[in-house]
Design a protein around this motif. Structure first.
Motif, PDB file in Angstrom:
ATOM      1  N   LEU A  13      -7.757  82.736 -50.409  1.00 48.22           N
ATOM      2  CA  LEU A  13      -8.195  81.703 -51.334  1.00 48.22           C
ATOM      3  C   LEU A  13      -9.123  82.244 -52.414  1.00 48.22           C
ATOM      4  O   LEU A  13      -9.080  81.804 -53.564  1.00 48.22           O
ATOM      5  CB  LEU A  13      -8.912  80.583 -50.567  1.00 48.22           C
ATOM      6  N   LEU A  14      -9.955  83.229 -52.055  1.00 52.55           N
ATOM      7  CA  LEU A  14     -10.959  83.730 -52.991  1.00 52.55           C
ATOM      8  C   LEU A  14     -10.481  84.883 -53.855  1.00 52.55           C
ATOM      9  O   LEU A  14     -11.008  85.089 -54.950  1.00 52.55           O
ATOM     10  CB  LEU A  14     -12.222  84.167 -52.226  1.00 52.55           C
ATOM     11  N   SER A  15      -9.478  85.645 -53.386  1.00 53.90           N
ATOM     12  CA  SER A  15      -9.082  86.821 -54.173  1.00 53.90           C
ATOM     13  C   SER A  15      -7.583  87.039 -54.278  1.00 53.90           C
ATOM     14  O   SER A  15      -7.145  87.950 -54.971  1.00 53.90           O
ATOM     15  CB  SER A  15      -9.735  88.086 -53.574  1.00 53.90           C
ATOM     16  N   GLY A  16      -6.770  86.230 -53.618  1.00 54.93           N
ATOM     17  CA  GLY A  16      -5.320  86.398 -53.690  1.00 54.93           C
ATOM     18  C   GLY A  16      -4.762  85.986 -55.045  1.00 54.93           C
ATOM     19  O   GLY A  16      -5.399  85.263 -55.806  1.00 54.93           O
ATOM     20  N   ASN A  17      -3.545  86.446 -55.345  1.00 56.71           N
ATOM     21  CA  ASN A  17      -2.867  86.050 -56.567  1.00 56.71           C
ATOM     22  C   ASN A  17      -2.767  84.524 -56.633  1.00 56.71           C
ATOM     23  O   ASN A  17      -2.366  83.878 -55.657  1.00 56.71           O
ATOM     24  CB  ASN A  17      -1.463  86.675 -56.603  1.00 56.71           C
ATOM     25  N   VAL A  18      -3.131  83.945 -57.777  1.00 61.32           N
ATOM     26  CA  VAL A  18      -3.229  82.494 -57.890  1.00 61.32           C
ATOM     27  C   VAL A  18      -1.881  81.811 -57.650  1.00 61.32           C
ATOM     28  O   VAL A  18      -1.779  80.845 -56.882  1.00 61.32           O
ATOM     29  CB  VAL A  18      -3.804  82.096 -59.273  1.00 61.32           C
ATOM     30  N   PHE A  19      -0.823  82.310 -58.301  1.00 63.76           N
ATOM     31  CA  PHE A  19       0.485  81.665 -58.155  1.00 63.76           C
ATOM     32  C   PHE A  19       1.021  81.819 -56.737  1.00 63.76           C
ATOM     33  O   PHE A  19       1.531  80.860 -56.144  1.00 63.76           O
ATOM     34  CB  PHE A  19       1.479  82.255 -59.158  1.00 63.76           C
ATOM     35  N   THR A  20       0.884  83.016 -56.163  1.00 59.43           N
ATOM     36  CA  THR A  20       1.360  83.246 -54.797  1.00 59.43           C
ATOM     37  C   THR A  20       0.587  82.384 -53.801  1.00 59.43           C
ATOM     38  O   THR A  20       1.165  81.796 -52.883  1.00 59.43           O
ATOM     39  CB  THR A  20       1.206  84.736 -54.418  1.00 59.43           C
ATOM     40  N   THR A  21      -0.731  82.301 -53.991  1.00 59.64           N
ATOM     41  CA  THR A  21      -1.554  81.468 -53.116  1.00 59.64           C
ATOM     42  C   THR A  21      -1.169  80.001 -53.250  1.00 59.64           C
ATOM     43  O   THR A  21      -1.102  79.266 -52.257  1.00 59.64           O
ATOM     44  CB  THR A  21      -3.050  81.651 -53.446  1.00 59.64           C
ATOM     45  N   MET A  22      -0.894  79.585 -54.483  1.00 53.49           N
ATOM     46  CA  MET A  22      -0.459  78.210 -54.709  1.00 53.49           C
ATOM     47  C   MET A  22       0.817  77.907 -53.927  1.00 53.49           C
ATOM     48  O   MET A  22       0.926  76.869 -53.270  1.00 53.49           O
ATOM     49  CB  MET A  22      -0.233  77.964 -56.204  1.00 53.49           C
ATOM     50  N   LEU A  23       1.781  78.828 -53.968  1.00 58.45           N
ATOM     51  CA  LEU A  23       3.024  78.631 -53.212  1.00 58.45           C
ATOM     52  C   LEU A  23       2.758  78.629 -51.712  1.00 58.45           C
ATOM     53  O   LEU A  23       3.310  77.807 -50.973  1.00 58.45           O
ATOM     54  CB  LEU A  23       4.029  79.731 -53.562  1.00 58.45           C
TER      55      LEU A  23
END
Length: 451
Positions: free
Chosen positions: A11-21
């Motif tokens: 949540l704090l450092s992962g890729n935004v789009f990948t985390t969203m998916l």
């Protein structure tokens, strides 16, 4: 690295789009299957029993939102507190969450059971139910009220899983319960026969919600490494933050109950029972199409709450843009077929072709602003996630009470609109609240940039 740390780091450092998916796909699937409960009840009852029974189920539906309101009040409020506690590494708060939730939900559920059973007829009469519709709706709703504890504990604990970031587990548990409901619906309706078939749908829902509750408790007792059930009691430090955030989320459920009660009563006044049937089918489609967006909002909440708690405001902005664009794309999947083929959509619930043709233009009107829900709904969730309950509550109240209800009452009297004014009220309300939500968002991000 622990499972909890893995989720926090994503949540704090992962890729935004990948985390969203990662967050949204299981959340959407999970919320879709939640929506299947009442949706499939209406479909099976409408096709296997008849339009009167289907209308009885739909007239009862607003009052089932009392339970949804309780589950959301405590579950969503606790999930918001949890996600921020994870961002802040506050172990003491995390350990208090479940005991406080169970105590809250149990007390409120008992109140619903007692008051619901005492005042079932009076509640349904408020929605304009009368004659055979009323007589079929009373036993259906009483059965639903009897299962309140199962419904509320099952759904609220599932929200805690989602607040923890365990959206896949939450989805699997919820899907299992929903699939069981779909299997039991036709079986129990058939067993009880056409005369009492509507009760079969009620029993199917309660049995499947009991299974949901059992699976959720098993997860927290045996499987979860991060959140355990400790002492079951009211935790004074958590009461205010849980209720303040949960109140705005609950408003969307409870105000839906008030909203739909007045809707059914108003269309009965201006158009009769035929228009209650049209409204019931239209609201089923609206509720089901709303579910994926609600699911996306469930993935959105821990992403925003955890990053806000960790003061990662840059990622708060990035997640907000990504989630809102994605939610709008998902909305198109429902928006296009409903706007292009409204009669075919209504015919899933209504077998009378004349009623379907009368209702098709009104379904289009009801759905005209649905394409904006990706921004509108996530705006409310955004303020819940960062603990700004005032903005979230204001938007929810405006959308479902302060703007909407006066329009529903006034518009039928203007320009000869009649029953059409009831459907037009939703379009005008959504447009106004969307503008207000955008203004609130701009103000919030200005404050974060200064911070």
């Amino acid at each position: 690295m622990s499972d909890k740390q893995d989720t926090r780091e994503m949540l704090l450092s992962g890729n935004v789009f990948t985390t969203m998916l990662t967050l949204s796909v299981p959340a959407v699937l999970g919320m879709v299957v939640i929506g299947l409960y009442n949706f499939m009840d209406a479909v099976f009852v409408g096709q296997m029993v008849g339009p009167v029974a289907m209308t009885a189920v739909k007239v009862s539906y607003p009052f089932t939102l009392i339970n949804s309101g309780i589950a959301t009040l405590v579950g969503q409020g606790s999930a918001s507190v949890l996600s921020r506690a994870i961002g802040e590494r506050d172990k003491d708060t995390i350990d208090r969450i479940m005991g406080n939730l169970i105590a809250f939900v149990s007390v409120l559920s008992v109140l619903v059971i007692v008051l619901g059973l005492l005042f079932t007829r009076q509640l349904l009469s408020l929605a304009g139910a009368e004659g055979e519709v009323l007589e079929q709706a009373i036993p259906y709703l009483r059965i639903v009220f009897c299962g309140s504890l199962f419904v509320n504990l099952g759904q609220s604990t599932n929200m805690i899983m989602r607040g923890e970031g365990k959206l896949k587990k939450a989805m699997i548990i919820m899907a299992t319960s929903a699939i069981l409901n779909i299997i039991l619906d036709p079986i129990l309706i058939t067993l009880l026969g056409k005369e009492h078939g509507v009760l079969g749908a009620a029993y199917a829902t309660i049995i499947s919600q009991f299974v949901l509750m059992c699976m959720s408790f098993f997860y927290f007792i045996k499987k979860s490494d991060n959140i355990k059930i400790h002492k079951i009691r009211f935790e004074k430090p958590l009461v205010k933050p849980v209720l303040s955030v949960g109140f705005s989320a609950m408003l969307m459920q409870v105000m839906s109950m008030v909203q739909q009660t007045i809707l059914y009563s108003t269309v009965q006044k201006w158009g009769g029972s035929e228009w209650q049937t049209i409204l019931g089918a239209s609201l089923s489609l609206q509720a089901f199409s709303f579910i994926p967006l609600w699911g996306i909002s469930q993935g959105f909440q821990p992403a925003i709450g955890t990053n806000f708690g960790a003061k990662r405001f840059d990622r708060v902005g990035a997640f907000t843009r990504t989630f809102m664009i994605s939610a709008t794309v998902v909305a198109l999947i429902f928006y296009v077929p409903i706007m292009c083929f409204p009669a075919k959509m209504l015919s899933m619930f209504i077998t009378d072709a004349a009623i379907v043709q009368s209702g098709a233009p009104m379904l289009r009107m009801l759905f005209a602003t649905y394409i904006s829900y990706g921004v509108l709904i996530l705006s409310i969730t955004f303020f819940q996630a960062i603990g700004k309950a005032g903005a979230a509550s204001t938007m929810a109240l405006l959308r479902q009470l302060l703007l909407f209800l006066p329009l529903v009452i006034i518009l039928p009297h203007l320009f000869g609109l009649g029953v059409k004014g009831v459907f037009l009220a939703q379009l005008l309300t959504d447009a106004l609240v969307l503008v207000i939500g955008i203004i609130f968002l701009i103000s919030a991000f200005k404050s974060m940039r200064k911070a």
